[in-house]
Every structure is written in C-alpha cells, then in structure tokens.
Design a protein around this motif. Structure first.
Motif, short mmCIF file in Angstrom:
data_model
loop_
_atom_site.label_atom_id
_atom_site.label_comp_id
_atom_site.label_asym_id
_atom_site.label_seq_id
_atom_site.Cartn_x
_atom_site.Cartn_y
_atom_site.Cartn_z
N LYS A 131 -7.20 -23.48 -11.71
CA LYS A 131 -5.84 -23.73 -12.14
C LYS A 131 -4.88 -22.87 -11.33
O LYS A 131 -3.80 -22.55 -11.78
CB LYS A 131 -5.68 -23.44 -13.64
CG LYS A 131 -6.40 -24.42 -14.52
CD LYS A 131 -5.72 -25.79 -14.43
CE LYS A 131 -6.39 -26.75 -15.39
NZ LYS A 131 -5.97 -28.11 -15.21
N GLU A 132 -5.27 -22.51 -10.14
CA GLU A 132 -4.41 -21.69 -9.29
C GLU A 132 -3.30 -22.54 -8.71
O GLU A 132 -3.47 -23.72 -8.44
CB GLU A 132 -5.23 -21.02 -8.20
CG GLU A 132 -6.18 -19.98 -8.79
CD GLU A 132 -7.18 -19.49 -7.79
OE1 GLU A 132 -7.19 -18.27 -7.55
OE2 GLU A 132 -7.94 -20.31 -7.26
N THR A 133 -2.15 -21.91 -8.49
CA THR A 133 -0.98 -22.61 -7.98
C THR A 133 -0.86 -22.40 -6.48
O THR A 133 -0.87 -21.26 -6.01
CB THR A 133 0.29 -22.11 -8.69
OG1 THR A 133 0.15 -22.36 -10.09
CG2 THR A 133 1.53 -22.81 -8.17
N ILE A 134 -0.73 -23.50 -5.77
CA ILE A 134 -0.57 -23.48 -4.32
C ILE A 134 0.80 -24.05 -4.00
O ILE A 134 1.16 -25.13 -4.47
CB ILE A 134 -1.66 -24.33 -3.61
CG1 ILE A 134 -3.07 -23.94 -4.08
CG2 ILE A 134 -1.51 -24.23 -2.10
CD1 ILE A 134 -3.44 -22.50 -3.85
N LEU A 135 1.55 -23.32 -3.19
CA LEU A 135 2.86 -23.77 -2.76
C LEU A 135 2.76 -24.29 -1.33
O LEU A 135 2.23 -23.61 -0.45
CB LEU A 135 3.86 -22.61 -2.82
CG LEU A 135 5.27 -22.90 -2.33
CD1 LEU A 135 5.96 -23.95 -3.19
CD2 LEU A 135 6.09 -21.62 -2.31
N ILE A 136 3.26 -25.50 -1.12
CA ILE A 136 3.31 -26.09 0.21
C ILE A 136 4.76 -26.05 0.67
O ILE A 136 5.65 -26.57 -0.01
CB ILE A 136 2.82 -27.55 0.20
CG1 ILE A 136 1.38 -27.63 -0.30
CG2 ILE A 136 2.96 -28.19 1.58
CD1 ILE A 136 0.92 -29.03 -0.66
N LEU A 137 4.99 -25.43 1.82
CA LEU A 137 6.33 -25.37 2.42
C LEU A 137 6.26 -26.11 3.75
O LEU A 137 5.72 -25.59 4.73
CB LEU A 137 6.78 -23.93 2.61
CG LEU A 137 8.09 -23.71 3.37
CD1 LEU A 137 9.26 -24.42 2.69
CD2 LEU A 137 8.37 -22.21 3.50
N ASP A 138 6.76 -27.34 3.76
CA ASP A 138 6.69 -28.17 4.96
C ASP A 138 7.82 -29.19 4.91
O ASP A 138 8.08 -29.79 3.87
CB ASP A 138 5.33 -28.88 5.01
CG ASP A 138 4.98 -29.33 6.40
OD1 ASP A 138 5.78 -30.08 7.01
OD2 ASP A 138 3.89 -28.96 6.89
#
Length: 166
Positions: free
Chosen positions: A3-10
């Motif tokens: 349930k880890e949060t991953i941020l995508i910056l693209d």
C-alpha cells in the motif's frame, strides 16, 4: 501486496498512464502529476514512498528539487527517467543529488518494477533503522535517568547516616 504511495512526475500523459497502470496492477497507490508545484503539494499531503520522475519538467532540471526533497525525506526512493544520453559529469551530478536509479527511456516495465521493489525494500530498512536508533536513544536516556536517581538516593542515604553520627 503493498500500500505504498508512488508519485509519478512526468509531462507526458501516456507515460503517466503506462506507469500508473503497471504500478496499480502491483497494488501501489499511485499519484500522477505533470508539474513540480503539484508534486511538492503531494509531498505535503501524502506519505510518498517513491518518486518516478523525468529529468526535466518545464525546462527545469529536477536535480536540485530532488536534493531539497531528500533533505526532508531522506528515505524517499527516487527513480529518474531520461530521454537523453548523459555525459559522465552530468550522471555523477544526478546520482550525487540523491537519485537512486537513473534509466534511459524507453525502459522495460520489468526493470522499473525490479528496481522500484529493491528501492522500497531499502527504504523500509532505513526507516526500521531510524526507529531502532530512536528506541535505543530512549532506552539510554531512561537508563541514565535511573542511574542519576539511584546515585542521588545513595548520596542521600550517606548524608543521612553521616548526620546521624554527629
């Protein structure tokens, strides 16, 4: 799984969609943004475990932003994707800023997942180490307080017995 949060910056919506689809299929919580400001806001609102980013957003080199983020979130796992072949000097600068993995686009989804999982395992170990160090520090403080209290108690008894002899 996770349930880890991953941020995508693209900036590229297709890349965002592809990464989101892959990561959500692995049970990650995924936040996808296309501006630095929105990314920084997400760091204030969520506990972000990992960041997958391009090397440049709106002609801004992300390296300095990552360096600042790592000051506030030293356990953050950062994967950077670039479309450019980098010279050795630029590569060193990026890695020294705190980027954990750097890949040339296009990259296989398998490689992204392997490195993300490895990076998040490392993050968990860093967080566990931090908690254990805090607990050890607390135990040492408690021990020192008890020792001081005991030494004061024995001094008090000595003083009491000495005053009774007079």
């Amino acid at each position: 799984m996770s349930k880890e949060t991953i941020l995508i910056l693209d900036k590229d919506l297709h890349t965002q969609w592809t990464l989101r689809t892959i990561l959500e299929s692995e049970r990650y919580i995924v936040l996808a943004v296309d501006t630095i400001d929105r990314a920084l806001t997400n760091f204030q609102e969520f506990e972000v475990s990992g960041l997958i980013t391009e090397d440049r957003i709106d002609h801004t080199n992300i390296t300095e932003i990552i360096r600042e983020l790592k000051k506030d979130f030293p356990e953050l796992y950062v994967m950077m994707l670039t479309a450019e072949n980098l010279e050795e000097k630029e590569y060193k600068k990026i890695i020294n800023a705190g980027i954990d993995d750097l890949f040339l686009k296009p990259i296989s989804t398998e490689k992204i997942l392997i490195h993300l999982k490895k990076g998040l395992r490392h993050r968990k170990l860093l967080l566990q180490k931090k908690r254990l160090e805090q607990r050890l520090s607390e135990l040492k403080t408690d021990r020192n307080v008890r020792e001081v209290a005991l030494s004061r108690g024995s001094l008090s008894q000595k003083n009491h017995s000495l005053s009774g002899r007079k």
